[in-house]
Enzyme design. Structure first.
Site, PDB file in Angstrom:
ATOM      1  N   HIS A 122       0.837  -1.205   0.000  1.00  3.82           N
ATOM      2  CA  HIS A 122       0.000   0.000   0.000  1.00  3.82           C
ATOM      3  C   HIS A 122       0.870   1.252   0.000  1.00  3.82           C
ATOM      4  O   HIS A 122       1.302   1.699   1.053  1.00  3.82           O
ATOM      5  CB  HIS A 122      -0.862   0.037   1.259  1.00  3.82           C
ATOM      6  CG  HIS A 122      -2.045  -0.850   1.212  1.00  3.82           C
ATOM      7  ND1 HIS A 122      -3.120  -0.683   2.040  1.00  3.82           N
ATOM      8  CD2 HIS A 122      -2.342  -1.933   0.468  1.00  3.82           C
ATOM      9  CE1 HIS A 122      -4.040  -1.596   1.808  1.00  3.82           C
ATOM     10  NE2 HIS A 122      -3.583  -2.385   0.863  1.00  3.82           N
ATOM     11  N   ARG A 147      -0.210  -0.732  -4.649  1.00  6.53           N
ATOM     12  CA  ARG A 147      -1.475   0.008  -4.644  1.00  6.53           C
ATOM     13  C   ARG A 147      -1.157   1.477  -4.421  1.00  6.53           C
ATOM     14  O   ARG A 147      -0.316   1.805  -3.572  1.00  6.53           O
ATOM     15  CB  ARG A 147      -2.383  -0.501  -3.524  1.00  6.53           C
ATOM     16  CG  ARG A 147      -3.807   0.049  -3.598  1.00  6.53           C
ATOM     17  CD  ARG A 147      -4.676  -0.374  -2.437  1.00  6.53           C
ATOM     18  NE  ARG A 147      -4.502   0.518  -1.306  1.00  6.53           N
ATOM     19  CZ  ARG A 147      -5.342   0.551  -0.253  1.00  6.53           C
ATOM     20  NH1 ARG A 147      -6.389  -0.285  -0.200  1.00  6.53           N
ATOM     21  NH2 ARG A 147      -5.147   1.392   0.742  1.00  6.53           N
ATOM     22  N   TYR A 159      -9.800   8.018   1.994  1.00  4.21           N
ATOM     23  CA  TYR A 159      -9.531   6.645   2.413  1.00  4.21           C
ATOM     24  C   TYR A 159      -8.095   6.248   2.053  1.00  4.21           C
ATOM     25  O   TYR A 159      -7.599   6.587   0.953  1.00  4.21           O
ATOM     26  CB  TYR A 159     -10.494   5.645   1.730  1.00  4.21           C
ATOM     27  CG  TYR A 159      -9.877   4.277   1.769  1.00  4.21           C
ATOM     28  CD1 TYR A 159      -9.209   3.748   0.659  1.00  4.21           C
ATOM     29  CD2 TYR A 159      -9.819   3.570   2.976  1.00  4.21           C
ATOM     30  CE1 TYR A 159      -8.553   2.537   0.741  1.00  4.21           C
ATOM     31  CE2 TYR A 159      -9.165   2.362   3.054  1.00  4.21           C
ATOM     32  CZ  TYR A 159      -8.531   1.845   1.949  1.00  4.21           C
ATOM     33  OH  TYR A 159      -7.871   0.661   2.030  1.00  4.21           O
ATOM     34  N   ASP A 212      -7.734   1.426  -5.040  1.00  2.59           N
ATOM     35  CA  ASP A 212      -8.950   1.042  -4.312  1.00  2.59           C
ATOM     36  C   ASP A 212      -9.918   2.224  -4.293  1.00  2.59           C
ATOM     37  O   ASP A 212      -9.646   3.246  -3.670  1.00  2.59           O
ATOM     38  CB  ASP A 212      -8.560   0.644  -2.880  1.00  2.59           C
ATOM     39  CG  ASP A 212      -9.694  -0.046  -2.140  1.00  2.59           C
ATOM     40  OD1 ASP A 212      -9.422  -0.654  -1.088  1.00  2.59           O
ATOM     41  OD2 ASP A 212     -10.852   0.001  -2.630  1.00  2.59           O
ATOM     42  N   HIS A 214     -12.945   2.014  -3.128  1.00  7.55           N
ATOM     43  CA  HIS A 214     -13.569   1.819  -1.803  1.00  7.55           C
ATOM     44  C   HIS A 214     -15.063   2.123  -1.805  1.00  7.55           C
ATOM     45  O   HIS A 214     -15.570   2.862  -0.968  1.00  7.55           O
ATOM     46  CB  HIS A 214     -12.851   2.667  -0.745  1.00  7.55           C
ATOM     47  CG  HIS A 214     -12.632   1.905   0.535  1.00  7.55           C
ATOM     48  ND1 HIS A 214     -13.420   2.063   1.634  1.00  7.55           N
ATOM     49  CD2 HIS A 214     -11.729   0.974   0.859  1.00  7.55           C
ATOM     50  CE1 HIS A 214     -13.009   1.287   2.612  1.00  7.55           C
ATOM     51  NE2 HIS A 214     -11.973   0.598   2.166  1.00  7.55           N
ATOM     52  N   GLU A 238     -10.388  -1.431  -7.670  1.00 15.62           N
ATOM     53  CA  GLU A 238     -11.044  -2.307  -6.695  1.00 15.62           C
ATOM     54  C   GLU A 238     -12.248  -1.614  -6.060  1.00 15.62           C
ATOM     55  O   GLU A 238     -12.224  -0.417  -5.814  1.00 15.62           O
ATOM     56  CB  GLU A 238     -10.006  -2.651  -5.627  1.00 15.62           C
ATOM     57  CG  GLU A 238     -10.525  -3.191  -4.349  1.00 15.62           C
ATOM     58  CD  GLU A 238      -9.444  -3.227  -3.277  1.00 15.62           C
ATOM     59  OE1 GLU A 238      -8.253  -3.065  -3.601  1.00 15.62           O
ATOM     60  OE2 GLU A 238      -9.802  -3.386  -2.117  1.00 15.62           O
ATOM     61  N   GLU A 264     -13.930  -8.059  -0.992  1.00 12.55           N
ATOM     62  CA  GLU A 264     -13.465  -8.149   0.400  1.00 12.55           C
ATOM     63  C   GLU A 264     -14.621  -8.106   1.394  1.00 12.55           C
ATOM     64  O   GLU A 264     -14.466  -8.589   2.519  1.00 12.55           O
ATOM     65  CB  GLU A 264     -12.460  -7.054   0.702  1.00 12.55           C
ATOM     66  CG  GLU A 264     -12.995  -5.661   0.704  1.00 12.55           C
ATOM     67  CD  GLU A 264     -11.892  -4.644   0.972  1.00 12.55           C
ATOM     68  OE1 GLU A 264     -10.893  -4.611   0.234  1.00 12.55           O
ATOM     69  OE2 GLU A 264     -12.020  -3.913   1.958  1.00 12.55           O
ATOM     70  N   ARG A 285     -11.861 -10.924  -4.545  1.00 11.41           N
ATOM     71  CA  ARG A 285     -11.057 -10.548  -3.381  1.00 11.41           C
ATOM     72  C   ARG A 285     -11.530 -11.150  -2.062  1.00 11.41           C
ATOM     73  O   ARG A 285     -11.176 -10.707  -0.985  1.00 11.41           O
ATOM     74  CB  ARG A 285     -11.022  -9.027  -3.254  1.00 11.41           C
ATOM     75  CG  ARG A 285     -10.064  -8.417  -4.251  1.00 11.41           C
ATOM     76  CD  ARG A 285      -9.862  -6.935  -4.126  1.00 11.41           C
ATOM     77  NE  ARG A 285      -9.718  -6.379  -2.820  1.00 11.41           N
ATOM     78  CZ  ARG A 285      -8.648  -6.475  -2.037  1.00 11.41           C
ATOM     79  NH1 ARG A 285      -7.609  -7.194  -2.437  1.00 11.41           N
ATOM     80  NH2 ARG A 285      -8.618  -5.881  -0.857  1.00 11.41           N
ATOM     81  N   HIS A 314      -8.175 -10.159  -0.144  1.00 15.62           N
ATOM     82  CA  HIS A 314      -8.043  -9.113   0.864  1.00 15.62           C
ATOM     83  C   HIS A 314      -6.956  -9.528   1.859  1.00 15.62           C
ATOM     84  O   HIS A 314      -6.859 -10.703   2.227  1.00 15.62           O
ATOM     85  CB  HIS A 314      -9.391  -9.012   1.564  1.00 15.62           C
ATOM     86  CG  HIS A 314      -9.548  -7.839   2.470  1.00 15.62           C
ATOM     87  ND1 HIS A 314     -10.424  -7.882   3.520  1.00 15.62           N
ATOM     88  CD2 HIS A 314      -8.978  -6.622   2.500  1.00 15.62           C
ATOM     89  CE1 HIS A 314     -10.391  -6.715   4.157  1.00 15.62           C
ATOM     90  NE2 HIS A 314      -9.536  -5.938   3.555  1.00 15.62           N
ATOM     91  N   ASP A 318      -6.402  -5.559   9.344  1.00 13.93           N
ATOM     92  CA  ASP A 318      -7.424  -6.012  10.293  1.00 13.93           C
ATOM     93  C   ASP A 318      -7.751  -7.485  10.100  1.00 13.93           C
ATOM     94  O   ASP A 318      -8.595  -8.032  10.816  1.00 13.93           O
ATOM     95  CB  ASP A 318      -8.688  -5.153  10.197  1.00 13.93           C
ATOM     96  CG  ASP A 318      -9.166  -4.972   8.773  1.00 13.93           C
ATOM     97  OD1 ASP A 318      -8.583  -4.134   8.068  1.00 13.93           O
ATOM     98  OD2 ASP A 318     -10.119  -5.668   8.358  1.00 13.93           O
ATOM     99  N   GLU A 341      -3.032  -9.260  -1.344  1.00 16.17           N
ATOM    100  CA  GLU A 341      -2.786  -7.997  -0.642  1.00 16.17           C
ATOM    101  C   GLU A 341      -1.961  -8.270   0.602  1.00 16.17           C
ATOM    102  O   GLU A 341      -2.199  -9.245   1.310  1.00 16.17           O
ATOM    103  CB  GLU A 341      -4.115  -7.355  -0.248  1.00 16.17           C
ATOM    104  CG  GLU A 341      -3.964  -6.053   0.513  1.00 16.17           C
ATOM    105  CD  GLU A 341      -5.318  -5.431   0.839  1.00 16.17           C
ATOM    106  OE1 GLU A 341      -6.341  -6.119   0.678  1.00 16.17           O
ATOM    107  OE2 GLU A 341      -5.340  -4.255   1.245  1.00 16.17           O
ATOM    108  N   TRP A 404     -18.221   4.348   2.989  1.00 10.58           N
ATOM    109  CA  TRP A 404     -16.828   4.660   3.372  1.00 10.58           C
ATOM    110  C   TRP A 404     -15.885   3.728   2.670  1.00 10.58           C
ATOM    111  O   TRP A 404     -16.164   2.545   2.504  1.00 10.58           O
ATOM    112  CB  TRP A 404     -16.635   4.516   4.881  1.00 10.58           C
ATOM    113  CG  TRP A 404     -15.218   4.805   5.255  1.00 10.58           C
ATOM    114  CD1 TRP A 404     -14.602   6.024   5.306  1.00 10.58           C
ATOM    115  CD2 TRP A 404     -14.229   3.832   5.549  1.00 10.58           C
ATOM    116  NE1 TRP A 404     -13.298   5.878   5.625  1.00 10.58           N
ATOM    117  CE2 TRP A 404     -13.020   4.556   5.795  1.00 10.58           C
ATOM    118  CE3 TRP A 404     -14.196   2.449   5.643  1.00 10.58           C
ATOM    119  CZ2 TRP A 404     -11.819   3.931   6.136  1.00 10.58           C
ATOM    120  CZ3 TRP A 404     -13.010   1.825   5.986  1.00 10.58           C
ATOM    121  CH2 TRP A 404     -11.847   2.586   6.231  1.00 10.58           C
TER     122      TRP A 404
END
Ligand code: CS2
Ligand code: MG
Length: 404
Positions: A122, A147, A159, A212, A214, A238, A264, A285, A314, A318, A341, A404
């Site tokens: 990222h 990314r 984001y 992304d 998002h 994405e 994801e 994903r 994904h 997290d 990822e 979001w």
């Protein structure tokens, strides 16, 4: 090989993780990730109060039967909480099966279909110049795909911006309520082609670039974005639109050849069977920890393989190190691997999790320890109690709720 104990460990070394520990009569332990960002305690309760009591006495090696028992037996099927809980059980049982057989999980799944797993990192920046510096950082580390995200001029927040913590989790503004972001699609659609053009100018035509979106565009806006990025030959864009509207991808497909990735937020094959069988996407994903574990994700990728759709799982921070290790085992063994990822995890994660996966020259390998090759230190985990945290919410400039 009977299951004698099933325990849920909630810990917060850098961010909240929920981990399932399954123990057999022979003392073997299997680990499964049960983390659902922003709703962690829902999955912890689903496991502790409804699933763990049913596991005691079951044969740990009957993975398929246990998966079917937890999926069909719940009556209320699918959804992120249910499928994350089932995933944790499934992954823990694959870990135990590896430890029984003395083999790494990827060899139980058919062995290595590749030498290593290509991962993407990222890169991000609050300006295009900062982004270019970060892209160079990832290139110099050997990443073969990167990314790219940058702050949209005029917006207070965007984001994916903010170093290692971006996308992991977010401290609520006042500790009790989610942070509120503001979004402007016109400013975004104007900016992204300029951002990507600057990266291509600096790094040339061959580095694989991903972006992304998002979940924030309408289908026709996604078509506009994809068309505007065609000169830069993206590896993918994405989550260009809210993923649950599978038919939206028919519109996007009509307007652009830029490759599309989504998934994801999916938790079963039924979320993406139309996308796959109509070839509306190029990469799926879905993740091990949110899509019912290795057993179900292997089915999703098998369907995708029939239609030429590749994996692009994904791998944000997290998803715990247990989840990332299980993803690498599956990535090693499937025929239609696309890319993985890899966001890494926030310190002090290594105090709690020990892992066997490694990275060299842009490729990762899960290691050859029996099972997943991960362990969790429960004493260390106890030092990091759960901290209530929410993902942000997003509104348009007129105050309308947005994605979001
Ligand atoms: C993002 C994630 O990594 C990604 O592709 O979409 O950072 C996502 O925002 C988080 O995983 C949500 O929990
Ligand atoms: Mg994403």
């Amino acid at each position: 090989m009977k299951i004698t104990a099933a325990d849920v460990i909630v810990t917060c070394p850098g961010r909240n993780y929920v981990t399932l520990k399954i123990t057999t009569e022979d003392g073997l332990v299997g680990w499964g990730d049960a983390t659902l960002n922003g709703r962690e305690l829902a999955v912890a309760s689903y496991l502790r109060d409804h699933v763990c009591p049913l596991l005691i006495g079951r044969n740990a090696t009957r993975i398929t039967d246990t998966w079917q028992y937890l999926y069909r037996g719940a009556y209320w099927r699918r959804g992120p909480v249910t499928m994350t809980a089932i995933a944790a059980v499934d992954v823990a049982l694959w870990d135990i099966l590896g430890k029984i057989s003395g083999l790494p999980v990827y060899r139980l799944l058919g062995g290595a279909a590749r030498e290593g797993v290509t991962v993407y990192g990222h890169a991000n920046g609050s300006t295009i110049e900062e982004l270019l510096t970060d892209v160079a950082h990832y290139r110099d580390q050997g990443y073969r795909a990167i990314r790219v995200q940058a702050a949209v001029p005029g917006l207070d927040s965007t984001y994916g911006i903010g170093g290692k913590s971006a996308g992991h989790t977010y401290e609520p503004a006042d500790g009790e309520q989610p942070t509120e972001n503001v979004w402007d699609t016109a400013a975004y659609l104007d900016f992204v082609p300029k951002m990507v053009a600057a990266v291509r100018d600096e790094f040339g035509p061959t580095v694989r670039l991903l972006h992304d979106v998002h979940h924030r565009l309408s289908p026709i806006e996604a078509g506009q974005l994809g068309k505007s990025l065609e000169p830069y030959r993206m590896f993918w864009i994405e989550d260009s639109t809210p993923a649950e509207d599978q038919s939206a991808f028919r519109t996007i497909r009509q307007h652009t050849t830029t490759p599309l990735a989504v998934g994801e937020v999916f938790n079963s094959v039924y979320d993406c069977n139309q996308l796959i069988t109509e070839r509306l996407i190029d990469y799926i994903r879905t993740s091990v920890s949110h899509t019912g574990g290795i057993t179900h994700l292997r089915d999703v990728f098998a369907l995708a393989n029939v239609y030429g759709v590749r994996s692009g799982s994904h791998g944000a921070g997290d998803l715990s190190p247990v989840s990332f290790a299980s993803a690498l085992h599956l990535d090693m063994a499937i025929p239609n691997f696309g890319i993985q990822e890899y966001m890494g995890h926030l310190d002090p994660w290594r105090e709690v999790f020990s892992v066997g996966y490694t990275m060299h020259d842009g490729l990762m390998h899960p290691g050859d320890a029996p099972g997943l090759g991960v362990e969790l230190d429960e004493q260390a985990a106890a030092r990091y109690p759960y901290q209530p945290q929410y993902l942000p919410v997003n509104r348009l400039t007129d105050g309308s709720m947005w994605d979001w």
